[in-house]
Motif scaffolding. Structure first.
Motif, mmCIF file in Angstrom:
data_model
loop_
_atom_site.group_PDB
_atom_site.id
_atom_site.type_symbol
_atom_site.label_atom_id
_atom_site.label_comp_id
_atom_site.label_asym_id
_atom_site.label_seq_id
_atom_site.Cartn_x
_atom_site.Cartn_y
_atom_site.Cartn_z
ATOM 1 N N ALA A 183 57.636 88.355 32.005
ATOM 2 C CA ALA A 183 58.143 89.017 33.209
ATOM 3 C C ALA A 183 59.312 88.249 33.807
ATOM 4 O O ALA A 183 60.309 88.836 34.250
ATOM 5 N N ARG A 184 59.158 86.920 33.784
ATOM 6 C CA ARG A 184 60.294 86.111 34.290
ATOM 7 C C ARG A 184 61.556 86.321 33.424
ATOM 8 O O ARG A 184 62.670 86.467 33.937
ATOM 9 N N GLN A 185 61.309 86.305 32.120
ATOM 10 C CA GLN A 185 62.474 86.535 31.235
ATOM 11 C C GLN A 185 63.078 87.920 31.456
ATOM 12 O O GLN A 185 64.306 88.091 31.535
ATOM 13 N N ASN A 186 62.186 88.887 31.561
ATOM 14 C CA ASN A 186 62.685 90.243 31.814
ATOM 15 C C ASN A 186 63.373 90.325 33.171
ATOM 16 O O ASN A 186 64.373 91.030 33.346
ATOM 17 N N TYR B 196 66.898 91.571 33.823
ATOM 18 C CA TYR B 196 67.160 92.660 34.753
ATOM 19 C C TYR B 196 68.143 92.260 35.836
ATOM 20 O O TYR B 196 68.980 93.070 36.283
ATOM 21 N N ARG B 197 68.023 90.981 36.266
ATOM 22 C CA ARG B 197 68.978 90.511 37.284
ATOM 23 C C ARG B 197 70.426 90.532 36.734
ATOM 24 O O ARG B 197 71.354 90.944 37.441
ATOM 25 N N ARG C 224 41.979 85.913 29.780
ATOM 26 C CA ARG C 224 42.786 86.798 30.610
ATOM 27 C C ARG C 224 43.880 86.032 31.357
ATOM 28 O O ARG C 224 44.989 86.525 31.537
ATOM 29 N N LEU C 225 43.418 84.804 31.810
ATOM 30 C CA LEU C 225 44.440 83.988 32.505
ATOM 31 C C LEU C 225 45.600 83.613 31.569
ATOM 32 O O LEU C 225 46.769 83.619 31.969
ATOM 33 N N GLU C 226 45.279 83.302 30.312
ATOM 34 C CA GLU C 226 46.346 82.960 29.356
ATOM 35 C C GLU C 226 47.269 84.159 29.098
ATOM 36 O O GLU C 226 48.507 84.045 29.043
ATOM 37 N N GLU C 227 46.606 85.310 28.937
ATOM 38 C CA GLU C 227 47.411 86.521 28.734
ATOM 39 C C GLU C 227 48.298 86.794 29.949
ATOM 40 O O GLU C 227 49.479 87.177 29.845
ATOM 41 N N ALA C 228 47.692 86.560 31.133
ATOM 42 C CA ALA C 228 48.485 86.747 32.357
ATOM 43 C C ALA C 228 49.653 85.758 32.410
ATOM 44 O O ALA C 228 50.757 86.090 32.868
ATOM 45 N N LEU C 229 49.367 84.560 31.939
ATOM 46 C CA LEU C 229 50.454 83.554 31.928
ATOM 47 C C LEU C 229 51.613 83.984 30.998
ATOM 48 O O LEU C 229 52.790 83.906 31.355
#
Length: 608
Positions: free
Chosen positions: A434-437, A441-442, A423-428
């Motif tokens: 999310a950072r890329q998105n 988005y920015r 789960r931690l890997e998936e979260a990573l």
């Protein structure tokens, strides 16, 4: 030589000899003396009245050549040269003692020939070509070859080339003896006299010929002198006893005859009345004589009285043609020089254009180099950024490897935490995405902010325009309302006036009907009273009828009353039509105003 063309040339020398100050004018007293001497020398009856009128005392000052020549043209009508030569030679012709080749008679003859060959303008000068022609004639008469070197030295002088040769310069040149080296003076005199007789005396050819008589038919040697229109023959060459004259015209001809009676080289001249047989010394002389006689006949046919005048005109035309050609050639050379200058200027302009083109090419090369340098710098910058991105990716991969190793070590010890690790890997991974998105988005948010600012500006501008338009529409609405109020008032007034008009119309209709009724009653009463009047005026007898006059008056009355009623009805109909049209126009105007007010009110509601 014609009088008015050649005599005045000789007198011009006498006139210029009296002009001591070289001013072109001579005093009247000297001209009077000159005129009296000319009268005496020419044996002309004196005309003192004409002379005094021409040189009257109230005309002060000297007289120019142009003022004296008309007098000579008018009152001196014969030729005479010796007087003018004597008068002008004393001042202008001064041969050196013992050095002169020419006798006075020869100089006088050359002076006369010079006047004949000179141009008909003053001062009298001779063209170089004419001088060469005259010297060749003299040398040919002396059987001497003309020295071209001396001739060219004399003609090549600058004053001669510019203005021509004067008679005194010509006589001085002949007196130098350059042309008569080794020739006796008698030969020179004979040659000049021959040329003088040929040119001035207008003699085409002279010489001895044998002539056959008309009566005795014997052969006699005679001296023949040929002129353009006559062929005289004398006993000897002194021309003292003339034996006859042959008139030459277009009916004459020359024929060559065969040998007969022991005579050779025969020819004949045929006229309308006689045939003259002659014999020349040799064939050459016969050819020359036949050619000369044919030339004289041709001149007579052409209406020319001088061969040398014709030749002079031809030489003048040739000189003028050469001068025109020379002028044309100089003009062409000038045009060529101008074209050459234009060509050089165009070449210089072309060189300047080429230099400017080279400078522009150099500037383009510099700009291209700068552009390449900027492109290379940009490419290096992109490569550095790409390398940094690769290093970051390697670092991330190394970290992932370390983490994988750590998870592998911990997997043995903590198996129960495997699911949590997954789960931690998936979260990573989700965090990375999310950072890329977030970055995407920015960027989108920044572009949206920019667009929002632009749209806000446009919206503010539109809002300001809408406020202005609202204010404008409100003002227009107020104006339309005021107009609507005014139009409604006008409409009410128009309706009120229409009602008044209709009431007036009904009232007028009623009045007209009343008047028509009264008119019918009046006509009936009039008719009745007319009948009664006629009865009273013309009592009816037994079996009698109404007179024709009463009937006719009644008919006229009825016709007149009927016509008046028709006109009244027409006027009433026209008045009704006019009132109906006015009502319809007012109603249409009111309808258009109501429609415009309604449209304006609808537009105001839409704007609101």
């Amino acid at each position: 030589m014609e009088l008015r063309a050649e005599l005045l040339k000789s007198i011009w020398y006498a006139f210029t000899s009296l002009d001591v100050e070289k001013s072109g004018k001579v005093s009247k007293s000297q001209l009077k003396v000159l005129s009296h001497n000319l009268y005496t020398a020419l044996n002309i009856p004196h005309d003192p009245v004409a002379l005094e009128v021409h040189f009257r005392d109230d005309d002060d000052g000297p007289v120019s050549n142009q003022g004296y020549m008309p007098y000579l043209n008018k009152f001196i009508l014969t030729r005479y040269y010796v007087f003018c030569w004597t008068l002008c030679a004393k001042k202008n012709y001064r041969p050196k003692d013992g050095m002169g080749v020419l006798l006075d008679k020869d100089a006088f003859h050359l002076w006369c020939i010079f006047n004949f060959l000179s141009e008909d303008k003053y001062p009298l000068v001779l063209a170089p070509e004419e001088v060469e022609y005259l010297l060749k004639k003299i040398c040919l008469a002396m059987s001497v070859e003309l020295s071209c070197v001396d001739m060219e030295d004399f003609i090549s002088q600058e004053p001669v080339q510019l203005s021509g040769i004067t008679v005194w310069a010509f006589l001085d040149f002949v007196n130098t003896g350059r042309l008569t080296r080794g020739v006796e003076n008698d030969s020179v005199t004979m040659a000049i006299d021959k040329v003088y007789q040929e040119i001035v005396g207008n003699i085409i050819k002279e010489g001895y010929l044998w002539k056959k008589g008309h009566l005795r038919r014997n052969w006699n040697e005679r001296w023949f002198s040929l002129r353009p229109s006559t062929l005289h023959y004398y006993v000897s060459e002194d021309r003292k006893e003339c034996k006859g004259c042959i008139e030459l015209d277009h009916n004459c001809c020359v024929e060559v005859l065969p040998e007969k009676e022991g005579k050779r080289c025969m020819f004949c001249v045929k006229t309308l009345t006689k045939t003259y047989e002659m014999s020349a010394p040799d064939t050459k002389q016969r050819q020359e004589w036949t050619t000369a006689i044919q030339t004289a006949i041709r001149l007579c046919v052409e209406g020319k009285n001088s061969l040398h005048k014709d030749l002079k005109l031809r030489r003048r035309e040739l000189r003028e043609e050469r001068e025109r050609r020379r002028t044309t050639k100089e003009e062409e050379l000038q045009r060529l020089c101008l074209l050459q200058g234009e060509k050089e200027s165009k070449l210089a302009e072309l060189e300047l254009l080429q230099e400017a083109q080279r400078h522009s090419q150099a500037a383009l090369l510099q700009e291209e180099q700068k552009r390449r340098q900027k492109h290379e710098e940009l490419q290096r910058t992109l490569q550095d950024q790409l390398q940094q991105a690769e290093e970051e990716r390697d670092n991330m991969q190394a970290e992932m490897a370390l983490k994988d190793a750590e998870t592998d070590r911990q997997r043995k010890r903590i198996r129960e935490l495997e699911e949590m690790q997954l789960r931690l890997e998936e979260a990573l991974h989700q965090e990375i995405r999310a950072r890329q998105n977030e970055e995407a988005y920015r960027l989108v948010q920044a572009s949206l902010l920019v667009e929002e600012e632009e749209k806000m500006k446009v919206l503010l501008a539109l809002q300001e325009e809408q406020e202005q338009y609202i204010l404008k529409t409100q003002r227009e609405k107020q104006e339309l309302r005021q107009e609507m109020v005014a139009k409604s008032q006008a409409l009410e007034e128009a309706q009120h006036q229409l009602e008044k008009v209709r009431a007036n119309r009904h009232r007028m209709d009623h009045d007209i009907a009343t008047a028509q009724r009264k008119l019918r009653q009046a006509s009936t009463s009039v008719k009745h009273w007319n009948v009664q009047m006629n009865r009273l005026m013309h009592p009816i007898g037994p079996g009698g009828e109404l007179s024709c006059e009463g009937n006719s008056s009644l008919r006229l009355y009825h016709q007149r009353s009927e016509g008046e009623r028709e006109k009244e009805r027409e006027r009433e109909n026209e008045q009704e039509n006019i009132e109906d049209k006015e009502c319809e126009e007012s109603v249409s105007i009111i309808g258009r105003e109501e429609r415009r007010l309604s449209q304006a009110s609808n537009g105001d509601m839409d704007c609101a």
